[in-house]
Write a protein that holds these residues in place. Sequence first.
Motif, PDB file in Angstrom:
ATOM      1  N   ASN A   1      -4.878  -4.029  -0.868  1.00  0.00           N
ATOM      2  CA  ASN A   1      -3.446  -4.003  -1.170  1.00  0.00           C
ATOM      3  C   ASN A   1      -2.818  -2.662  -0.831  1.00  0.00           C
ATOM      4  O   ASN A   1      -3.463  -1.614  -0.950  1.00  0.00           O
ATOM      5  CB  ASN A   1      -3.213  -4.271  -2.663  1.00  0.00           C
ATOM      6  N   ILE A   2      -1.530  -2.720  -0.455  1.00  0.00           N
ATOM      7  CA  ILE A   2      -0.725  -1.500  -0.315  1.00  0.00           C
ATOM      8  C   ILE A   2       0.294  -1.558  -1.435  1.00  0.00           C
ATOM      9  O   ILE A   2       0.967  -2.577  -1.618  1.00  0.00           O
ATOM     10  CB  ILE A   2      -0.020  -1.451   1.057  1.00  0.00           C
ATOM     11  N   ARG A   3       0.399  -0.480  -2.205  1.00  0.00           N
ATOM     12  CA  ARG A   3       1.334  -0.483  -3.330  1.00  0.00           C
ATOM     13  C   ARG A   3       2.466   0.504  -3.088  1.00  0.00           C
ATOM     14  O   ARG A   3       2.249   1.579  -2.545  1.00  0.00           O
ATOM     15  CB  ARG A   3       0.598  -0.141  -4.627  1.00  0.00           C
ATOM     16  N   LEU A   4       3.650   0.096  -3.531  1.00  0.00           N
ATOM     17  CA  LEU A   4       4.845   0.918  -3.385  1.00  0.00           C
ATOM     18  C   LEU A   4       5.227   1.439  -4.773  1.00  0.00           C
ATOM     19  O   LEU A   4       5.384   0.670  -5.715  1.00  0.00           O
ATOM     20  CB  LEU A   4       5.980   0.045  -2.804  1.00  0.00           C
ATOM     21  N   TRP A   5       5.337   2.776  -4.890  1.00  0.00           N
ATOM     22  CA  TRP A   5       5.645   3.427  -6.173  1.00  0.00           C
ATOM     23  C   TRP A   5       6.902   4.277  -6.037  1.00  0.00           C
ATOM     24  O   TRP A   5       7.255   4.710  -4.951  1.00  0.00           O
ATOM     25  CB  TRP A   5       4.510   4.359  -6.601  1.00  0.00           C
TER      26      TRP A   5
END
Length: 448
Positions: free
Chosen positions: A351-355
């Motif tokens: 997964n790539i997570r956006l914060w």
Amino acid sequence: FSKMKVKVLSRNPDDYVRETKYDIQRVPRNYDPSLHPFEVNREYARALNATKLERVFAKPFLASLDGHRDGVNCMAKHSTNLSSLLSGSCDGELKIWNLTKRECVRTLQAHEGFVRGIVVRFCGTSFFTVGDDKTIKQWKMQSPGYGEEEEPLNTILGKTVFTGLDHHRREGVFATCGQQVDIWDEQRSSPVRSFTWGVDSFSSVRFNPVETELLASCASDRSIVLYDMREATPLKKVVMTMRSNTLCWNPMEAYYFTCANEDYSLYTYDMRNLEQPVVVHMDHVSAVLDVDFSPTGKEFVSASFDKTIRIFPKDGGHSREVYHTKRMQHVICIKWSADNKYILSGSDEMNIRLWKANASEKLGVVSYCAEKAANYNQKLKEKYQHHPQVKRIARHRHLPKNIYHQAKELRVMREARRRKEKNVRKHSKPGSVPVVTEREKHVVTVVK
């Protein structure tokens, strides 16, 4: 007649009357501190409330981009477009994402085996990838038209596996690393220059964004090597006690770079004086795998094997923020967006997570009044940041149980070492056991 004194009230309407009914009311205010004895108390209460509300609204996680079928190994920001992101996984697949729509817009099989590095050309028209199949490929940024094959513009077959890649900020030149550091011209199929310094392999290479002819690399013999493209040999190297995984140059201060080390810490160096780091950043409880600076150069974000992301001020020894989720595994790569608002992390579980870079920031259109209130609250928090109650609330972070206990254990071990050194010094001949600072401990030698 006796003279009579008459006092007349004289007022200038300009001082209190609005010019038009759309203006704001003029309120007379006397700023004399003797007339406002409780100002500090009021401000303190507001600062405390602002700090509490900041923790209440701290919801940093925005979105998860899933679609990869293997762990995300590397990422690259688009050089001219804020909403584009490129990511490469361990099965050789490369995806281009649209961050505003939060969807994958293009997928291509770039390499056999791992994608080891991706970099976008400074003009944004094409990008380069390197992989375990010993090739460097250049691809068009635009998707192929209807009926066209997904083909690279250019393919270079190398002699060894490439482990890292970076592009010059202004010219058609890029650098790769593997068993040596190579400088390539885009028009040629063999390296223009190769640098070696008695090392068997390099893990990462980075061009300086300000002094664009300089570059640095992390080597497997625990050293960080500095190069100048205009010279035939490397400039100098610093050997540390443990291996550095990757490094990142400060985009605002040309001489400073931060490296992510296997000993759970990050080190910020001034390349003019490598005898000791400028700052040691400690908080992670496992190896630090990646680091990226914010575009302002004031902070950087680090990704670690301990399944957390931490944000550090560039001159602070401890992190101001830590991000983690139950599902996120070892974080392999990290990027800070070019508008300074977001952080992107790629991890083991595909997964790539956006914060959010600022956990409690309100996204979207903010009214003038809300912006003013936020700025006022920020100033209050800064003014009262050292008061015990405010400091306690602002610093508190909930950590996963295992990380909390590991951090506690590391703290105990550090204290025990310090206590032992103190006792040895106390019972030794004066001057025979020198005091070694935390910054000096980690550098073995500097070779020029």
